[in-house]
Design a protein around this motif. Structure first.
Motif, PDB file in Angstrom:
ATOM      1  N   ASP A 194      34.238 -22.765  90.727  1.00  0.00           N
ATOM      2  CA  ASP A 194      33.927 -22.728  89.298  1.00  0.00           C
ATOM      3  C   ASP A 194      33.313 -21.397  88.874  1.00  0.00           C
ATOM      4  OD1 ASP A 194      34.829 -25.325  88.746  1.00  0.00           O
ATOM      5  OD2 ASP A 194      32.926 -26.180  89.419  1.00  0.00           O
ATOM      6  N   PHE A 195      33.361 -20.392  89.742  1.00  0.00           N
ATOM      7  CA  PHE A 195      32.687 -19.119  89.478  1.00  0.00           C
ATOM      8  C   PHE A 195      33.053 -18.535  88.115  1.00  0.00           C
ATOM      9  CE2 PHE A 195      32.716 -14.480  89.453  1.00  0.00           C
ATOM     10  CZ  PHE A 195      31.385 -14.216  89.738  1.00  0.00           C
ATOM     11  N   TYR A 196      34.353 -18.406  87.827  1.00  0.00           N
ATOM     12  CA  TYR A 196      34.775 -17.749  86.585  1.00  0.00           C
ATOM     13  C   TYR A 196      34.501 -18.611  85.352  1.00  0.00           C
ATOM     14  CZ  TYR A 196      36.613 -14.057  89.432  1.00  0.00           C
ATOM     15  OH  TYR A 196      36.709 -13.010  90.315  1.00  0.00           O
ATOM     16  N   ASN A 197      34.641 -19.922  85.490  1.00  0.00           N
ATOM     17  CA  ASN A 197      34.317 -20.781  84.348  1.00  0.00           C
ATOM     18  C   ASN A 197      32.813 -20.810  84.099  1.00  0.00           C
ATOM     19  OD1 ASN A 197      36.981 -21.340  83.716  1.00  0.00           O
ATOM     20  ND2 ASN A 197      37.062 -23.021  85.173  1.00  0.00           N
ATOM     21  N   ASN A 198      32.004 -20.715  85.147  1.00  0.00           N
ATOM     22  CA  ASN A 198      30.555 -20.592  84.957  1.00  0.00           C
ATOM     23  C   ASN A 198      30.221 -19.269  84.270  1.00  0.00           C
ATOM     24  OD1 ASN A 198      30.121 -23.070  86.187  1.00  0.00           O
ATOM     25  ND2 ASN A 198      29.683 -22.178  88.186  1.00  0.00           N
ATOM     26  N   TRP A 199      30.944 -18.212  84.647  1.00  0.00           N
ATOM     27  CA  TRP A 199      30.745 -16.905  84.013  1.00  0.00           C
ATOM     28  C   TRP A 199      31.028 -17.011  82.511  1.00  0.00           C
ATOM     29  CZ3 TRP A 199      34.625 -14.268  81.429  1.00  0.00           C
ATOM     30  CH2 TRP A 199      34.275 -12.985  80.956  1.00  0.00           C
ATOM     31  N   ALA A 200      32.078 -17.732  82.135  1.00  0.00           N
ATOM     32  CA  ALA A 200      32.497 -17.833  80.731  1.00  0.00           C
ATOM     33  C   ALA A 200      31.666 -18.827  79.921  1.00  0.00           C
ATOM     34  CB  ALA A 200      33.970 -18.241  80.663  1.00  0.00           C
ATOM     35  N   ALA A 201      30.943 -19.711  80.584  1.00  0.00           N
ATOM     36  CA  ALA A 201      30.272 -20.827  79.912  1.00  0.00           C
ATOM     37  C   ALA A 201      29.310 -20.406  78.809  1.00  0.00           C
ATOM     38  CB  ALA A 201      29.552 -21.692  80.940  1.00  0.00           C
ATOM     39  N   ASN A 202      28.622 -19.293  78.971  1.00  0.00           N
ATOM     40  CA  ASN A 202      27.622 -18.893  77.971  1.00  0.00           C
ATOM     41  C   ASN A 202      28.143 -17.820  77.007  1.00  0.00           C
ATOM     42  OD1 ASN A 202      27.704 -16.755  79.732  1.00  0.00           O
ATOM     43  ND2 ASN A 202      25.485 -16.486  79.826  1.00  0.00           N
ATOM     44  N   LYS A 203      29.456 -17.662  76.967  1.00  0.00           N
ATOM     45  CA  LYS A 203      30.037 -16.643  76.097  1.00  0.00           C
ATOM     46  C   LYS A 203      30.750 -17.294  74.917  1.00  0.00           C
ATOM     47  CE  LYS A 203      30.221 -13.346  79.804  1.00  0.00           C
ATOM     48  NZ  LYS A 203      29.223 -14.074  80.559  1.00  0.00           N
ATOM     49  N   ASN A 204      30.774 -16.577  73.808  1.00  0.00           N
ATOM     50  CA  ASN A 204      31.394 -17.055  72.578  1.00  0.00           C
ATOM     51  C   ASN A 204      32.624 -16.189  72.306  1.00  0.00           C
ATOM     52  OD1 ASN A 204      31.756 -18.411  70.165  1.00  0.00           O
ATOM     53  ND2 ASN A 204      30.334 -17.107  69.055  1.00  0.00           N
ATOM     54  N   PHE A 205      33.789 -16.646  72.726  1.00  0.00           N
ATOM     55  CA  PHE A 205      35.017 -15.868  72.592  1.00  0.00           C
ATOM     56  C   PHE A 205      35.618 -16.066  71.202  1.00  0.00           C
ATOM     57  CE2 PHE A 205      34.611 -16.889  77.119  1.00  0.00           C
ATOM     58  CZ  PHE A 205      34.595 -15.603  77.645  1.00  0.00           C
ATOM     59  N   LEU A 206      35.914 -14.938  70.545  1.00  0.00           N
ATOM     60  CA  LEU A 206      36.469 -14.957  69.194  1.00  0.00           C
ATOM     61  C   LEU A 206      37.825 -14.257  69.176  1.00  0.00           C
ATOM     62  CD1 LEU A 206      33.274 -13.880  67.202  1.00  0.00           C
ATOM     63  CD2 LEU A 206      34.073 -16.207  67.673  1.00  0.00           C
ATOM     64  N   VAL A 207      38.656 -14.630  68.205  1.00  0.00           N
ATOM     65  CA  VAL A 207      39.944 -13.954  68.025  1.00  0.00           C
ATOM     66  C   VAL A 207      39.679 -12.462  67.875  1.00  0.00           C
ATOM     67  CG1 VAL A 207      41.924 -13.676  66.483  1.00  0.00           C
ATOM     68  CG2 VAL A 207      41.063 -15.967  66.993  1.00  0.00           C
ATOM     69  N   GLY A 208      40.417 -11.661  68.625  1.00  0.00           N
ATOM     70  CA  GLY A 208      40.253 -10.208  68.599  1.00  0.00           C
ATOM     71  C   GLY A 208      39.476  -9.673  69.782  1.00  0.00           C
ATOM     72  N   ASP A 209      38.724 -10.542  70.468  1.00  0.00           N
ATOM     73  CA  ASP A 209      37.996 -10.103  71.654  1.00  0.00           C
ATOM     74  C   ASP A 209      38.988  -9.777  72.772  1.00  0.00           C
ATOM     75  OD1 ASP A 209      35.605 -10.486  70.343  1.00  0.00           O
ATOM     76  OD2 ASP A 209      35.092 -12.344  71.386  1.00  0.00           O
ATOM     77  N   ILE A 210      38.506  -9.036  73.773  1.00  0.00           N
ATOM     78  CA  ILE A 210      39.358  -8.581  74.867  1.00  0.00           C
ATOM     79  C   ILE A 210      38.748  -8.986  76.196  1.00  0.00           C
ATOM     80  CG2 ILE A 210      40.359  -6.556  76.005  1.00  0.00           C
ATOM     81  CD1 ILE A 210      40.083  -5.144  73.243  1.00  0.00           C
ATOM     82  N   LEU A 211      39.584  -9.557  77.063  1.00  0.00           N
ATOM     83  CA  LEU A 211      39.176  -9.838  78.437  1.00  0.00           C
ATOM     84  C   LEU A 211      39.705  -8.712  79.307  1.00  0.00           C
ATOM     85  CD1 LEU A 211      40.022 -13.651  78.814  1.00  0.00           C
ATOM     86  CD2 LEU A 211      37.806 -12.597  78.287  1.00  0.00           C
ATOM     87  N   VAL A 212      38.819  -8.097  80.085  1.00  0.00           N
ATOM     88  CA  VAL A 212      39.219  -7.036  81.003  1.00  0.00           C
ATOM     89  C   VAL A 212      39.081  -7.585  82.418  1.00  0.00           C
ATOM     90  CG1 VAL A 212      38.760  -4.699  81.823  1.00  0.00           C
ATOM     91  CG2 VAL A 212      38.422  -5.262  79.399  1.00  0.00           C
ATOM     92  N   PHE A 213      40.201  -7.656  83.112  1.00  0.00           N
ATOM     93  CA  PHE A 213      40.242  -8.153  84.480  1.00  0.00           C
ATOM     94  C   PHE A 213      40.288  -6.943  85.409  1.00  0.00           C
ATOM     95  CE2 PHE A 213      41.926 -11.503  81.857  1.00  0.00           C
ATOM     96  CZ  PHE A 213      41.569 -12.706  82.471  1.00  0.00           C
ATOM     97  N   ASN A 214      39.211  -6.687  86.128  1.00  0.00           N
ATOM     98  CA  ASN A 214      39.154  -5.544  87.042  1.00  0.00           C
ATOM     99  C   ASN A 214      39.629  -5.965  88.428  1.00  0.00           C
ATOM    100  OD1 ASN A 214      38.229  -3.515  85.317  1.00  0.00           O
ATOM    101  ND2 ASN A 214      36.116  -4.201  85.517  1.00  0.00           N
ATOM    102  N   PHE A 215      40.724  -5.336  88.872  1.00  0.00           N
ATOM    103  CA  PHE A 215      41.256  -5.573  90.210  1.00  0.00           C
ATOM    104  C   PHE A 215      42.143  -4.398  90.591  1.00  0.00           C
ATOM    105  CE2 PHE A 215      44.333  -7.348  87.283  1.00  0.00           C
ATOM    106  CZ  PHE A 215      45.573  -7.020  87.815  1.00  0.00           C
ATOM    107  N   ALA A 216      42.343  -4.236  91.878  1.00  0.00           N
ATOM    108  CA  ALA A 216      43.216  -3.167  92.366  1.00  0.00           C
ATOM    109  C   ALA A 216      44.669  -3.622  92.267  1.00  0.00           C
ATOM    110  CB  ALA A 216      42.871  -2.826  93.808  1.00  0.00           C
ATOM    111  N   THR A 217      45.513  -2.769  91.712  1.00  0.00           N
ATOM    112  CA  THR A 217      46.939  -3.070  91.599  1.00  0.00           C
ATOM    113  C   THR A 217      47.488  -3.435  92.971  1.00  0.00           C
ATOM    114  OG1 THR A 217      47.168  -1.575  89.728  1.00  0.00           O
ATOM    115  CG2 THR A 217      49.191  -2.111  90.930  1.00  0.00           C
ATOM    116  N   GLY A 218      48.241  -4.525  93.013  1.00  0.00           N
ATOM    117  CA  GLY A 218      48.844  -4.980  94.265  1.00  0.00           C
ATOM    118  C   GLY A 218      48.021  -6.030  94.998  1.00  0.00           C
ATOM    119  N   SER A 219      46.747  -6.175  94.631  1.00  0.00           N
ATOM    120  CA  SER A 219      45.906  -7.151  95.339  1.00  0.00           C
ATOM    121  C   SER A 219      45.772  -8.471  94.594  1.00  0.00           C
ATOM    122  CB  SER A 219      44.525  -6.564  95.618  1.00  0.00           C
ATOM    123  OG  SER A 219      43.872  -6.236  94.406  1.00  0.00           O
ATOM    124  N   HIS A 220      45.985  -8.454  93.280  1.00  0.00           N
ATOM    125  CA  HIS A 220      45.849  -9.655  92.460  1.00  0.00           C
ATOM    126  C   HIS A 220      46.793  -9.578  91.277  1.00  0.00           C
ATOM    127  CE1 HIS A 220      42.221 -10.713  94.679  1.00  0.00           C
ATOM    128  NE2 HIS A 220      41.778  -9.480  94.462  1.00  0.00           N
TER     129      HIS A 220
END
Length: 180
Positions: free
Chosen positions: A45-71
């Motif tokens: 539940d790590f990522y859903n726990n991370w998101a639990a206290n955030k208020n996501f609105l239309v127009g917001d941006i999620l940035v997924f940091n990972f190395a190309t080829g690994s995920h």
């Protein structure tokens, strides 16, 4: 003459407040310093726990940091999210870091489609709602497209808001010229 001197500061304040108000969007780095990876120390539940206290609105941006080829960042339906199934993706980003604009209200479901990663907890579900400066979704609107900052239509965090800011700036500039 006094009217012209008084009008300029008022116009500057109105212009500044319009620009600031119309470009409101938040960038969220998914997982903060952990980034987007399968190493959640058994906490599925790590990522859903991370998101639990955030208020996501239309127009917001999620940035997924990972190395190309690994995920990957794969947007899927709720059923596919629950089953870690990436066979019918809505969107797939293979190149890191990946930025996803939350361009509609409702639920978004993301998984990593690398075998074993989703079941290890590399999955995120967020609920997005309308907020200040956002618009209701358009029926039949296309799903998320990859975001590259400055890449033209849809390439900025809030393209519609940016257009409003530009139009407001143009109107204020014309008004300043006419008043002075």
């Amino acid at each position: 003459m006094a009217m012209k001197i008084l009008s300029i500061p008022v116009l500057v304040v109105v212009l500044a407040s319009t620009v600031l108000q119309s470009t409101h969007a938040t960038n969220y780095t998914v997982g903060d310093t952990t980034g987007w990876n399968a190493r959640t120390n058994g906490n599925t539940d790590f990522y859903n726990n991370w998101a639990a206290n955030k208020n996501f609105l239309v127009g917001d941006i999620l940035v997924f940091n990972f190395a190309t080829g690994s995920h990957t960042v794969t947007e899927v339906t709720e059923a596919d999210y629950n089953n870690c199934n990436s066979n019918n993706p809505i969107l797939v980003q293979n190149t890191g870091p990946a930025s996803i604009v939350l361009n509609r209200t409702g639920a978004y479901h993301f998984i990593c489609s690398v075998p074993g990663h989703c079941t290890a907890g590399q999955k995120l579900s967020v609920q997005v709602r309308n907020g200040p400066g956002s618009t209701a979704p358009t029926p039949g609107s296309s799903p998320n497209a990859p975001l590259t900052p400055g890449s033209g239509p849809g390439g900025s965090p809030s393209s519609a808001s940016s257009l409003v800011a530009v139009v407001s700036l143009a109107i204020m500039s014309i008004t300043l010229v006419l008043v002075c």
